[in-house]
Scaffold this active site. Structure first.
Site, PDB file in Angstrom:
ATOM      1  N   TYR A 153       0.812  -1.232   0.000  1.00 23.82           N
ATOM      2  CA  TYR A 153       0.000   0.000   0.000  1.00 23.82           C
ATOM      3  C   TYR A 153       0.844   1.280   0.000  1.00 23.82           C
ATOM      4  O   TYR A 153       2.052   1.225   0.131  1.00 23.82           O
ATOM      5  CB  TYR A 153      -1.104  -0.022   1.064  1.00 23.82           C
ATOM      6  CG  TYR A 153      -0.778  -0.166   2.525  1.00 23.82           C
ATOM      7  CD1 TYR A 153       0.479   0.034   3.049  1.00 23.82           C
ATOM      8  CD2 TYR A 153      -1.819  -0.488   3.410  1.00 23.82           C
ATOM      9  CE1 TYR A 153       0.691  -0.074   4.404  1.00 23.82           C
ATOM     10  CE2 TYR A 153      -1.610  -0.597   4.777  1.00 23.82           C
ATOM     11  CZ  TYR A 153      -0.347  -0.392   5.266  1.00 23.82           C
ATOM     12  OH  TYR A 153      -0.146  -0.498   6.605  1.00 23.82           O
ATOM     13  N   GLU A 154       0.180   2.393  -0.203  1.00 28.35           N
ATOM     14  CA  GLU A 154       0.857   3.685  -0.427  1.00 28.35           C
ATOM     15  C   GLU A 154       1.816   3.633  -1.617  1.00 28.35           C
ATOM     16  O   GLU A 154       2.871   4.280  -1.598  1.00 28.35           O
ATOM     17  CB  GLU A 154       1.604   4.145   0.825  1.00 28.35           C
ATOM     18  CG  GLU A 154       0.710   4.515   1.976  1.00 28.35           C
ATOM     19  CD  GLU A 154      -0.311   5.590   1.618  1.00 28.35           C
ATOM     20  OE1 GLU A 154      -0.011   6.436   0.768  1.00 28.35           O
ATOM     21  OE2 GLU A 154      -1.412   5.550   2.195  1.00 28.35           O
ATOM     22  N   GLY A 155       1.441   2.909  -2.640  1.00 32.58           N
ATOM     23  CA  GLY A 155       2.329   2.735  -3.787  1.00 32.58           C
ATOM     24  C   GLY A 155       3.173   1.501  -3.583  1.00 32.58           C
ATOM     25  O   GLY A 155       4.010   1.468  -2.681  1.00 32.58           O
ATOM     26  N   GLN A 180       7.430   2.525  -6.120  1.00 35.97           N
ATOM     27  CA  GLN A 180       8.473   3.328  -5.479  1.00 35.97           C
ATOM     28  C   GLN A 180       9.751   3.309  -6.328  1.00 35.97           C
ATOM     29  O   GLN A 180      10.433   4.319  -6.474  1.00 35.97           O
ATOM     30  CB  GLN A 180       8.797   2.793  -4.085  1.00 35.97           C
ATOM     31  CG  GLN A 180       7.612   2.685  -3.133  1.00 35.97           C
ATOM     32  CD  GLN A 180       6.957   4.017  -2.835  1.00 35.97           C
ATOM     33  OE1 GLN A 180       7.627   5.041  -2.737  1.00 35.97           O
ATOM     34  NE2 GLN A 180       5.640   4.023  -2.720  1.00 35.97           N
TER      35      GLN A 180
END
Lengths: 591, 591
Positions: free
Chosen positions: A439-441, A446
């Site tokens: 999650y969060e990319g 990244q």
């Protein structure tokens, strides 16, 4: 049971990640070492004594949806109340709304400890902090006045509503829609999934930040707007009004973080009667929602990195305690009678030292990222520090969360058969940790960010300047002439040269427009960077004069990392520089 | 949903692992390719159509203990009945007792498919097969006559009772005790834990093989005896008599393999009235139980390796199917309109190809191990093939099970957020896979076995002879002059040289009595060996003339492995040769 490593955290902040110098330079105003130590100590106490004891029941019971209401695990409501009462929610929030405006460095250190205590619980304030940040940075004065104080205190929690079933990494295709109303507010319609702490019974109100598209918005990411959509409408006097037209439709049944309710949210379904459409207010400008959301996403990425560090620390503590107690067989150099504690078996020692090195490496990378964020906001040379923070963020997120999974998995292995039994607790760390690389990319995203957007900063000067700083650390190890370092100086030099070569290759590939080739090696490059930073930061800590008598241990851990873990950097460089052709050729297997 | 890769399995058996030559040489008597294909095809159908559809409910419901009885998940009793009816239980069992005496190679291939379908279910026959083998090899004629036929048919299942709370890897300290009775039987007392399928309701009887200690036995592993202890005593006419004095006290709550009941068994508690002590019969000689148990443990290790292969295959199939369907963003070289299937993103392709290479690598290593077992039993040069099987067993077990965890974890990552949702099924593979590196001897113990007992076989000639065979494969790649191989020949040569150097270093360290140094690098060495075998066996398959039109794909996968995964071998060699000193120095951190 987890015990917050307050001293090691304070050492890392001050002597490795740059807080000592920042405090000396009065970067944070009156903040002094004593207050820092007091806050860390009290945050550690809260994590150790209040949060950690409720982690297991949170995992076992999980959050439950009953008649449209989400019930938290037993004791969690009270835990959250204690959390608010302790004033922990507003550590970095603006003072104008009751926050303490403390450095990000202090916040990530506290986040680490709370996540070690219970990652599922710590997600609630993590999301609220992100929402506070977005409203602070982009909200109108009226929105700030109405919402921020209670979000800062923690009486109200916050959420991020991005994902839809067909729109995860690619937000440009999201479909939730917003309609303008005459009074300047909007009505929101749509379904959002994977909404962390989207509904629960521990706070009086929940402030949803929702990405949606206006009727006349263009396609793609430039047609997305950000809205503040409260669970309960708020009257002008600050009291709660009627229920807004949104509800939690279902909870996900997840591998881990069971105590954290992961909600499917429905907006504008008319469930509570009246005109359909959840009422919301614009944050920032129309069609510029993604930029507003990125404000919170960058910090959220670092916060997710802290989850990786946190799980690594907690899993390492548990495995080490077990390995000291459990006896089996005789270690090769055993001198005692009877069975040896398994910690004395070389392979178990290897696993535990790998866990320790990855934990401390990812901790330092993440703290250094927070330091850069603090510097970018408070020091003069903003662009340099903004870039440094931007460069470190994907590494902190990905390296720490990959390490979290690896360390938690090693922790199970150290426990042997007991590691597979849920009551032991070792398996929970792996289950919880496994979401963080996603999650969060995802960590793959990244890596794309690192290679395509961060390496080119200042024409490549940011990254090459950083590598030059790392070389200076390696040289300092050489100059120290400390026997305990073994081959560390030479190993660091080789690893940094690998990083240097891979960086140059990627910058050239990007300049030549060979994006597919560069992206084929992006993930190996990201890990390479993280490993080199681990070695260098462990060395920086080992060279620091902390006066705490642990210098010999720090040197030994640095040497272990340099002579064992960093052996991998040549292979990673090779995969960056030479891996793309075989990957491209093998795609026929995936067709 | 999993679909058994029957063609790829048949190819690997025949063209890489040695079955083709063995069939030609009539090593397995009348067994021909047609029958092999038919058996594989039918086993694949059973795994795909009967086993796999019940895996999810098995995971969700788990085995449950109700009033002292273990209830299997819905449908599993019927599944087991169908299994028996299909005649699958006796594939390798002796013909005298109704078995088919088929090669181990065929059995491991079938095991792979059944474990891909449901690892929790496949554990039942896996344990029974081990018990059959031990009774066949060491049991008296009377025991064989009384028990084997029904174990071979599957009407009765078998178990291994080794572990006690304080005695896991170190069986020498186990405490379960056996008392001699006048009639030649024994009474057994004690507690055993982690007993797979120790109690259940799918078979009429359960035949426990139990390690226990006689009153006058010496301490340590030379004082352990093996007993056959049935759940129900068996009358002379083969009918079932009274319940024996043993029961399942509790089931473990585990990370994975929920459908498989993991039991704590109590022997001799008097629960069912009458004289205390579970009645058992000696297998083999008194105090030589460990040798008997090792008969089944070696094969059990290979069977556990198959679990790793099986999970890798199933997780790869699921991830690839998802990556072809799911669209997000635009891949760098995308030519179509709109979003790209994520399989086109280079980082996702890298993950999937890594999964494919590790799956096929571990499959081939395991099949080659089974081939060596078959050769050791049926070909002339027994010692060579016994040693080859002995050398390959720890690698097959450890490399395949480590790969299972890595591949399952990558599978979750490919799924993004959906991978963390249990209903997707990707997470179950990781939960199931995680036990395999632990049981039947942790992978650390496999590494100790590999380095200290297997490398010295024939004074080191076995391993160096094997490495010479691998060099010949690398040379054949070079001679093939096929462009598709890219740098494969050179990469293989370097990797084999790394293995050669690490092997020589370890043999020298052992000869010099530096056991602790050798053991410090045992796990990295084990992985190094597995990676080199992966590269070489993929090359052997790519060079094989199978006529199935997949040669180009096999060459491409081999090249991907050689130019990406094998880059790691230098680091692993370095950790073997140079890693021990820093590990020893860093032990102060673990004190």
């Amino acid at each position: 049971m987890y015990k917050a490593p307050v001293e090691e955290i304070a050492f890392t902040l001050k002597h490795v990640a740059g807080m000592g110098e920042a405090l000396s330079n009065r970067l944070f105003g009156d903040l002094g070492e004593d207050l820092v130590d007091a806050i860390l100590s009290e945050a550690g106490r809260f994590a150790t004594e209040e949060v950690a004891p409720l982690a297991e029941i949170g995992d076992r019971q999980g959050a439950r949806l009953v008649d449209g209401e989400v019930r938290l695990p037993d004791g969690w409501r009270e835990l959250y109340r204690n959390w608010i009462a302790g004033g922990w929610n507003g550590l970095t929030a603006p003072e104008a709304f009751g926050g303490q405006a403390l450095p990000d460095m202090l916040n990530v250190a506290a986040l680490e400890m709370w996540n070690s205590g219970s990652m599922a619980f710590a997600l609630a304030p993590t999301l609220t902090m992100g929402a506070i940040e977005a409203v602070s940075a982009h909200g109108s004065a009226a929105l700030k006045d109405k919402y921020l104080a209670k979000m800062v205190s923690g009486e109200w929690t916050g959420t991020m509503n991005l994902t839809e079933p067909h729109a995860g990494s690619d937000l440009g295709v999201l479909k939730a829609r917003a309609e303008r109303r005459d009074d300047g507010s909007y009505r929101i319609f749509g379904q959002k999934i994977f909404i962390t702490w989207g509904e629960h019974d521990a706070a009086d109100n929940i402030i949803h930040l929702v990405l949606a598209r206006l009727p006349d918005a263009r396609a793609g990411t430039r047609g997305i707007s950000l809205f503040l959509v409260p669970k309960f409408l708020v009257n002008d006097d600050g009291s709660l009004g009627p229920r807004n037209d949104l509800f939690c439709h279902s909870l996900e049944h997840k591998l881990g973080i069971h105590g954290s309710p992961t909600c499917t949210m429905i907006y504008g379904d008319g469930r509570f009667g009246g005109e359909k459409g959840a009422i919301g207010w614009l944050i920032g400008e129309e069609n510029k929602g993604l930029a507003c959301m990125f404000t919170m996403m960058n910090n959220a990425r670092l916060a997710v990195g802290m989850q990786g560090v946190a799980i690594s620390e907690a899993a390492t503590q548990k495995a080490l305690a077990y390995a000291r107690e459990r006896t089996q067989g005789r270690a090769p150099d055993s001198t005692g009678a009877g069975m040896s504690p398994i910690v004395e078996h070389p392979d178990v020692a290897r696993m535990l030292l790998t866990m320790k090195a990855l934990t401390q490496g990812s901790r330092t990378i993440s703290y250094a990222c927070a330091h850069a964020l603090d510097m970018s906001r408070r020091a003069g040379d903003n662009r340099h520090w903004q870039e440094r923070a931007a460069l470190l963020t994907p590494i902190a997120k990905s390296f720490s969360t990959d390490a979290g999974v690896e360390v938690a998995s090693l922790g199970i292995q150290v426990h042997g058969g007991m590691g597979f039994i849920e009551e032991t607790g070792a398996a929970r760390y792996l289950r919880d940790a496994r979401i963080a690389p996603i999650y969060e990319g995802t960590n793959g995203i990244q890596a794309i960010d690192l290679v395509t957007r961060k390496l080119p900063l200042s024409g490549g000067d940011q990254v090459t300047g950083f590598i030059a700083e790392l070389k200076a650390i390696a040289e300092a190890v050489g100059r120290s002439n400390l026997d305990g370092f073994g081959e560390t100086a030479a190993r660091l030099a080789v690893a940094i040269a690998d990083l240097d070569a891979a960086t140059a290759w990627l910058l050239k590939a990007l300049a030549d427009g060979r994006a597919a080739e560069a992206l084929a090696g992006a993930s190996p490059y990201q890990r390479l960077f993280g490993l080199v930073l681990t070695g260098c930061y462990l060395a920086k800590g080992a060279l620091a004069e902390s006066g705490d008598g642990k210098g010999e241990s720090r040197i030994a851990l640095c040497r272990f990392a340099a002579e064992n873990l960093l052996a991998e950097t040549a292979a990673l460089r090779d995969r960056v520089v030479n891996g793309a052709a075989s990957l491209a050729a093998a795609r026929i297997l995936l067709a």
